[in-house]
Each structure stands twice: as structure tokens, then as C-alpha cells.
Motif scaffolding. Structure first.
Motif, PDB file in Angstrom:
ATOM      1  N   ALA A  50       0.816  -1.210   0.000  1.00 27.53           N
ATOM      2  CA  ALA A  50       0.000   0.000   0.000  1.00 27.53           C
ATOM      3  C   ALA A  50       0.848   1.257   0.000  1.00 27.53           C
ATOM      4  O   ALA A  50       0.447   2.294  -0.549  1.00 27.53           O
ATOM      5  N   ALA A  51       2.027   1.209   0.620  1.00 27.15           N
ATOM      6  CA  ALA A  51       2.867   2.394   0.739  1.00 27.15           C
ATOM      7  C   ALA A  51       3.715   2.659  -0.496  1.00 27.15           C
ATOM      8  O   ALA A  51       4.450   3.648  -0.539  1.00 27.15           O
ATOM      9  N   ALA A  52       3.641   1.795  -1.496  1.00 26.26           N
ATOM     10  CA  ALA A  52       4.452   1.974  -2.699  1.00 26.26           C
ATOM     11  C   ALA A  52       3.754   2.916  -3.677  1.00 26.26           C
ATOM     12  O   ALA A  52       2.563   2.773  -3.946  1.00 26.26           O
ATOM     13  N   ALA A  53       4.504   3.857  -4.234  1.00 24.39           N
ATOM     14  CA  ALA A  53       3.968   4.720  -5.278  1.00 24.39           C
ATOM     15  C   ALA A  53       3.879   3.976  -6.603  1.00 24.39           C
ATOM     16  O   ALA A  53       3.034   4.286  -7.440  1.00 24.39           O
ATOM     17  N   ALA A  54       4.761   2.992  -6.789  1.00 27.55           N
ATOM     18  CA  ALA A  54       4.759   2.191  -8.014  1.00 27.55           C
ATOM     19  C   ALA A  54       5.319   0.824  -7.704  1.00 27.55           C
ATOM     20  O   ALA A  54       6.241   0.692  -6.890  1.00 27.55           O
ATOM     21  N   GLY A  55       4.752  -0.203  -8.325  1.00 29.56           N
ATOM     22  CA  GLY A  55       5.273  -1.556  -8.242  1.00 29.56           C
ATOM     23  C   GLY A  55       5.649  -2.017  -9.639  1.00 29.56           C
ATOM     24  O   GLY A  55       4.821  -1.982 -10.561  1.00 29.56           O
ATOM     25  N   ILE A  56       6.893  -2.410  -9.818  1.00 29.65           N
ATOM     26  CA  ILE A  56       7.424  -2.723 -11.139  1.00 29.65           C
ATOM     27  C   ILE A  56       7.881  -4.171 -11.160  1.00 29.65           C
ATOM     28  O   ILE A  56       8.710  -4.588 -10.344  1.00 29.65           O
ATOM     29  N   SER A  73      13.332 -13.420 -11.511  1.00 30.18           N
ATOM     30  CA  SER A  73      12.228 -12.463 -11.538  1.00 30.18           C
ATOM     31  C   SER A  73      12.119 -11.804 -10.173  1.00 30.18           C
ATOM     32  O   SER A  73      12.747 -12.216  -9.197  1.00 30.18           O
ATOM     33  N   GLY A  74      11.296 -10.782 -10.094  1.00 25.94           N
ATOM     34  CA  GLY A  74      11.107 -10.094  -8.829  1.00 25.94           C
ATOM     35  C   GLY A  74      10.324  -8.817  -9.043  1.00 25.94           C
ATOM     36  O   GLY A  74       9.649  -8.642 -10.070  1.00 25.94           O
ATOM     37  N   ALA A  75      10.423  -7.923  -8.072  1.00 22.30           N
ATOM     38  CA  ALA A  75       9.671  -6.678  -8.140  1.00 22.30           C
ATOM     39  C   ALA A  75      10.480  -5.553  -7.505  1.00 22.30           C
ATOM     40  O   ALA A  75      11.286  -5.778  -6.595  1.00 22.30           O
ATOM     41  N   LEU A  76      10.258  -4.359  -8.005  1.00 17.12           N
ATOM     42  CA  LEU A  76      10.833  -3.143  -7.440  1.00 17.12           C
ATOM     43  C   LEU A  76       9.688  -2.255  -7.001  1.00 17.12           C
ATOM     44  O   LEU A  76       8.763  -1.995  -7.786  1.00 17.12           O
ATOM     45  N   TYR A  77       9.740  -1.796  -5.766  1.00 17.10           N
ATOM     46  CA  TYR A  77       8.712  -0.913  -5.221  1.00 17.10           C
ATOM     47  C   TYR A  77       9.346   0.436  -4.913  1.00 17.10           C
ATOM     48  O   TYR A  77      10.372   0.504  -4.213  1.00 17.10           O
ATOM     49  N   LEU A  78       8.741   1.497  -5.423  1.00 15.75           N
ATOM     50  CA  LEU A  78       9.266   2.841  -5.218  1.00 15.75           C
ATOM     51  C   LEU A  78       8.428   3.575  -4.188  1.00 15.75           C
ATOM     52  O   LEU A  78       7.193   3.462  -4.183  1.00 15.75           O
ATOM     53  N   PRO A  79       9.065   4.348  -3.307  1.00 12.19           N
ATOM     54  CA  PRO A  79       8.302   5.101  -2.299  1.00 12.19           C
ATOM     55  C   PRO A  79       7.640   6.327  -2.911  1.00 12.19           C
ATOM     56  O   PRO A  79       7.982   6.746  -4.026  1.00 12.19           O
ATOM     57  N   HIS A  80       6.711   6.895  -2.192  1.00 11.56           N
ATOM     58  CA  HIS A  80       6.098   8.149  -2.613  1.00 11.56           C
ATOM     59  C   HIS A  80       7.095   9.292  -2.433  1.00 11.56           C
ATOM     60  O   HIS A  80       8.077   9.179  -1.704  1.00 11.56           O
ATOM     61  N   LEU A 119       7.240  -3.932   5.424  1.00 10.70           N
ATOM     62  CA  LEU A 119       7.797  -3.255   4.253  1.00 10.70           C
ATOM     63  C   LEU A 119       7.073  -1.954   3.931  1.00 10.70           C
ATOM     64  O   LEU A 119       7.666  -1.053   3.322  1.00 10.70           O
ATOM     65  N   ASN A 120       5.828  -1.812   4.352  1.00 13.28           N
ATOM     66  CA  ASN A 120       5.191  -0.500   4.226  1.00 13.28           C
ATOM     67  C   ASN A 120       5.938   0.542   5.050  1.00 13.28           C
ATOM     68  O   ASN A 120       6.097   1.695   4.623  1.00 13.28           O
ATOM     69  N   ARG A 121       6.411   0.153   6.217  1.00 17.13           N
ATOM     70  CA  ARG A 121       7.198   1.076   7.047  1.00 17.13           C
ATOM     71  C   ARG A 121       8.527   1.407   6.376  1.00 17.13           C
ATOM     72  O   ARG A 121       9.003   2.549   6.448  1.00 17.13           O
ATOM     73  N   VAL A 122       9.144   0.430   5.762  1.00 14.41           N
ATOM     74  CA  VAL A 122      10.404   0.682   5.053  1.00 14.41           C
ATOM     75  C   VAL A 122      10.182   1.667   3.904  1.00 14.41           C
ATOM     76  O   VAL A 122      10.951   2.618   3.712  1.00 14.41           O
ATOM     77  N   LEU A 123       9.107   1.469   3.137  1.00 18.55           N
ATOM     78  CA  LEU A 123       8.789   2.383   2.042  1.00 18.55           C
ATOM     79  C   LEU A 123       8.454   3.775   2.562  1.00 18.55           C
ATOM     80  O   LEU A 123       8.894   4.783   1.991  1.00 18.55           O
ATOM     81  N   ASP A 124       7.686   3.851   3.632  1.00 14.14           N
ATOM     82  CA  ASP A 124       7.342   5.148   4.219  1.00 14.14           C
ATOM     83  C   ASP A 124       8.587   5.898   4.687  1.00 14.14           C
ATOM     84  O   ASP A 124       8.585   7.130   4.758  1.00 14.14           O
ATOM     85  N   ARG A 125       9.639   5.163   4.979  1.00 12.54           N
ATOM     86  CA  ARG A 125      10.889   5.769   5.440  1.00 12.54           C
ATOM     87  C   ARG A 125      11.689   6.359   4.276  1.00 12.54           C
ATOM     88  O   ARG A 125      12.699   6.997   4.474  1.00 12.54           O
ATOM     89  N   GLY A 126      11.217   6.139   3.051  1.00 15.69           N
ATOM     90  CA  GLY A 126      11.888   6.709   1.899  1.00 15.69           C
ATOM     91  C   GLY A 126      12.874   5.794   1.230  1.00 15.69           C
ATOM     92  O   GLY A 126      13.736   6.249   0.459  1.00 15.69           O
ATOM     93  N   TYR A 127      12.740   4.474   1.475  1.00 15.02           N
ATOM     94  CA  TYR A 127      13.606   3.503   0.810  1.00 15.02           C
ATOM     95  C   TYR A 127      12.851   2.831  -0.331  1.00 15.02           C
ATOM     96  O   TYR A 127      11.669   2.496  -0.196  1.00 15.02           O
ATOM     97  N   ALA A 128      13.553   2.625  -1.455  1.00 20.93           N
ATOM     98  CA  ALA A 128      13.027   1.743  -2.486  1.00 20.93           C
ATOM     99  C   ALA A 128      13.249   0.304  -2.032  1.00 20.93           C
ATOM    100  O   ALA A 128      14.236   0.002  -1.357  1.00 20.93           O
ATOM    101  N   VAL A 129      12.331  -0.580  -2.379  1.00 20.82           N
ATOM    102  CA  VAL A 129      12.423  -1.986  -1.979  1.00 20.82           C
ATOM    103  C   VAL A 129      12.544  -2.842  -3.229  1.00 20.82           C
ATOM    104  O   VAL A 129      11.677  -2.808  -4.106  1.00 20.82           O
ATOM    105  N   LEU A 130      13.625  -3.596  -3.308  1.00 13.67           N
ATOM    106  CA  LEU A 130      13.849  -4.553  -4.386  1.00 13.67           C
ATOM    107  C   LEU A 130      13.612  -5.948  -3.819  1.00 13.67           C
ATOM    108  O   LEU A 130      14.234  -6.328  -2.829  1.00 13.67           O
ATOM    109  N   ALA A 131      12.720  -6.709  -4.434  1.00 15.30           N
ATOM    110  CA  ALA A 131      12.309  -8.003  -3.898  1.00 15.30           C
ATOM    111  C   ALA A 131      12.519  -9.107  -4.920  1.00 15.30           C
ATOM    112  O   ALA A 131      11.608  -9.444  -5.694  1.00 15.30           O
ATOM    113  N   PRO A 132      13.709  -9.723  -4.975  1.00 16.02           N
ATOM    114  CA  PRO A 132      13.921 -10.852  -5.887  1.00 16.02           C
ATOM    115  C   PRO A 132      13.102 -12.062  -5.445  1.00 16.02           C
ATOM    116  O   PRO A 132      12.917 -12.310  -4.255  1.00 16.02           O
ATOM    117  N   ASP A 133      12.642 -12.850  -6.409  1.00 18.54           N
ATOM    118  CA  ASP A 133      11.916 -14.082  -6.093  1.00 18.54           C
ATOM    119  C   ASP A 133      12.866 -15.241  -5.765  1.00 18.54           C
ATOM    120  O   ASP A 133      12.435 -16.228  -5.173  1.00 18.54           O
TER     121      ASP A 133
END
Length: 379
Positions: A50-56, A73-80, A119-133
Motif C-alpha cells: 500500500a505504501a508503494a507509489a509504483a510496483g514494477i 524475476s522479482g519486483a521493485l517498489y518505489l516510495p512516494h 515493508l510499508n514502514r520501510v517504504l514510508d521511510r523513503g527507501y526503495a524496496v527490491l524483492a527478488p523471487d
């Protein structure tokens, strides 16, 4: 934090939007083993945070359990908000046990409440989250469970791949791993130490909670008749046996029970909760003919599968555990931390215990300490 001009803000928004939308092509490697992106897309919002501005959604080149070129594969989540000058610092999320089949890949399933809260807290803190599968989850081939080479490559190659694209990410990054992910985080740190980081340079910190510090010893104990522990352990045991069987079937298959042969076969496709339910209360001892000796070369094979370099590591480490953990009993964690300190004079190794917390609960309990640790190393 430096002030960012409105012109730069607009440029960032346009660049990210065009890249994800396909107007800016990903840097695609010529071979699947290259640590470059092989594809990008908009992640299904149901699988995001929910805290991600974009999920890639990302695909990238890496290697499999045989050392062959493969795809991850995986995903990158960018903060607001707008990235700081130099880009968002990156936290790599090394996930825990979900299964080894393609349908278990975290980038293709809803996130758990626990992981979302963290991870919503991590994103809210201004970190991008990279999540490899991890390679083999959601891509061709079977994921080799707890295979340190596969886990480490999956993480480092994902970081390296993102360096080739027009997303404003910092050169500084950290790993946060829970359970199997804690092992993956340590495996990546060891692989980084071997290579100097290569195109993934910039590792600053490792957070590992629920780490299995001595797999050959703890797994042998888990298989014995009368062993206690969480019901999930029968699923963990099957995934370990599946990984060993794929690497050397003649050292595993003849020593499985009738139930074990069927169950390990099912483990190749069933995710953890379904696999545990399938066991109907049976324990790891029921998977093998001789629970005192699961296979003739069990200790050596587990050590080869799970072993990683843990000396002269490149970044400070935070280890956390719950005192009530019955999934991965933490009895050896403090001793392992002492051994890490002795073998790594140039880094700090911190241990935090969380009284009364179980395996999953310790992960959430560690969040304040983890955020402070990340801030100290990435800001």
C-alpha cells in the motif's frame, strides 16, 4: 535532505513512467546469465504494498544451481515523494520460505499481513524496496531451496541489473532477510565478499532475523523421531530433500519412505501452507527410512548446499531472533555472532533478542531496530 527543483521532480516522474510503460526500453542483456534486465512491466496491484507509489515487475539474468545462465524475476517498489539527490537508497527484501514452485513466487502472490506491515514502514521511510523471487521461483527450472549460490546470485544480479536502467536509485543498498531470507542475505554478503561486489557495489548493511546458523546440525535434529517444533518443519524438510535430490538423486531417493517419495514430489509444486496441510500432522521423521540418518551423506550434502563465506564480510550485520522461536530454534545465534566477530574484524555484528517472540513475531519485533540500523548505514 537537499532541496530538489520542480524541474527535476518532473523529469524523474516522466523517466520512471516512460520506462515502466515501455517507452524507454530496458537494458536487455544478450544472454540470460548477464546481470541485466530482460523485461519490465507494471506489477499487478494485488501483489504490491500500500505504501508503494509504483510496483514494477522485473526479469533479469542470473545463474541457476548448476551455474548455468538463467533468468530471475522479482519486483521493485518505489516510495512516494521525490527521490533525494543521488536517488532513493535501496533495501533488498530477501523473503522467507514460501515454496519452490513457480506459483509460490512472491511477486505473483498477495503479500502477507506481516510482510506488508514491515515493508510499508520501510517504504514510508523513503527507501526503495527490491524483492527478488530467487531464481527458479516464477522462472524456468526448480528453485534450489537454501542453495547459497542461487540465493546470493539472485540478490546481487538483481541489484546489478537495476543499475542499467533510468530509475533514480542510490548506489547504496542494504539487505533485510527473514528465515530462509536471512540465509539468503548472508549468502549474498559472502558472494559479495568473494567478488568485491562487481556491478552490485555499494552494500552497506545486512539485517538477518530467524537465521538458521548451523543447518547440518539443526536439520539432523529436526528429522529425529520425537523432535518437537512447528508443524511447518515437515514442509521445510521436504524442500531441503527436494533440493538435495535434484543435485544428486542417487544420494536421496533410495532413502525416502513411501510417504516421503510422494511428499517430496508434491513439494516441487505446492507452496508451504498447502504442503504442510498435506502432511496431516506427520513430522520430518516420516519422510525418510532412517530418521537418525536421513541420507548417508546428509551432513556433507547440506553443508555444501547451504554453506557461504562468512569471513571478511563487507558490511555491518544485525542478527535478530525470538526467544520462543520453534521453527528455527535460536540456541546457536549468540555463539554464531561471536564467531562472526572473530572472523570479521572490520565490521560490526550486533545481536538483538526479542523475549517471547516466535519465528514470525521476531521479524515484526525487530522492525524498530532494523529501521534504525538502515538509517545509520544508508542515510
Amino acid at each position: 535532505m537537499p532541496v530538489v527543483s520542480r524541474r527535476r521532480m518532473a523529469a524523474v516522474v516522466v523517466a520512471v513512467g516512460l520506462w515502466v510503460g515501455g517507452a524507454v526500453p530496458a537494458a536487455v542483456g544478450e544472454g540470460p546469465g548477464e546481470a541485466r534486465l530482460s523485461g519490465v512491466g507494471v506489477l499487478d496491484p494485488r501483489w504490491g504494498f500500500a505504501a508503494a507509489a509504483a510496483g514494477i515487475e522485473i526479469g533479469y539474468g542470473t545463474t541457476d544451481q548448476w551455474g548455468r545462465a538463467a533468468r530471475g524475476s522479482g519486483a521493485l517498489y518505489l516510495p512516494h515523494g521525490v527521490p533525494p539527490v543521488g536517488g532513493w537508497p535501496v533495501v533488498v527484501w530477501a523473503h522467507g520460505t514460501v515454496g519452490i514452485g513457480d506459483g509460490c513466487a512472491p511477486s505473483r502472490r498477495p503479500q502477507s499481513e506481516r510482510n506488508s506491515a514491515y515493508l510499508n514502514r520501510v517504504l514510508d521511510r523513503g527507501y526503495a524496496v527490491l524483492a527478488p523471487d530467487y531464481q527458479g521461483l516464477g522462472t524456468e527450472g526448480q528453485f534450489s531451496y537454501y542453495n547459497s549460490a542461487v540465493e546470493g546470485a539472485s540478490i546481487l544480479d538483481a541489484v546489478a541489473a537495476l543499475r542499467t536502467v533510468p530509475v533514480p536509485l542510490s548506489g547504496s543498498w542494504a539487505i533485510v532477510g527473514q528465515s530462509e531470507g536471512a540465509h539468503a542475505a548472508m549468502s549474498a554478503a559472502g558472494r559479495y565478499a568473494d567478488s568485491g561486489g562487481g556491478a552490485a557495489r555499494g552494500l552497506r548493511a545486512v539485517v538477518a532475523t530467524g537465521l538458521r546458523t548451523d543447518p547440518p546440525h539443526s536439520l539432523r535434529a529436526m528429522f529425529r523421531r520425537g523432535s518437537t517444533g512447528a508443524q511447518n518443519q515437515v514442509g521445510y524438510a521436504a524442500y531441503f530433500l527436494a533440493a538435495l535430490r535434484e543435485l544428486a538423486p542417487e544420494r536421496v531417493t533410495p532413502y525416502l519412505s513411501d510417504f516421503g517419495r510422494d511428499y517430496v514430489e508434491a513439494a516441487a509444486t505446492q507452496c508451504l501452507s498447502d504442503l504442510v496441510a498435506r502432511a496431516a500432522g506427520r513430522r520430518p521423521a516420516d519422510l525418510v527410512a532412517d530418521p537418525d540418518h536421513p541420507t548417508p551423506t546428509f551432513d556433507a550434502d547440506i553443508a555444501a548446499l547451504t554453506g557461504y563465506r562468512d569471513h571478511d564480510l563487507p558490511a555491518d550485520i544485525l542478527l535478530g531472533y525470538g526467544t520462543a522461536d520453534i521453527d528455527v530454534p535460536p540456541t546457536g545465534t549468540d555463539a554464531y555472532a561471536a564467531a562472526l566477530r572473530a572472523a570479521n574484524r572490520g565490521i560490526g555484528v550486533t545481536v538483538e533478542s526479542y523475549p517471547g517472540a516466535d519465528h514470525s513475531g521476531a521479524f515484526l519485533a525487530s522492525l524498530p531496530d532494523a529501521l534504525a540500523f538502515l538509517d545509520a548505514h544508508l542515510r
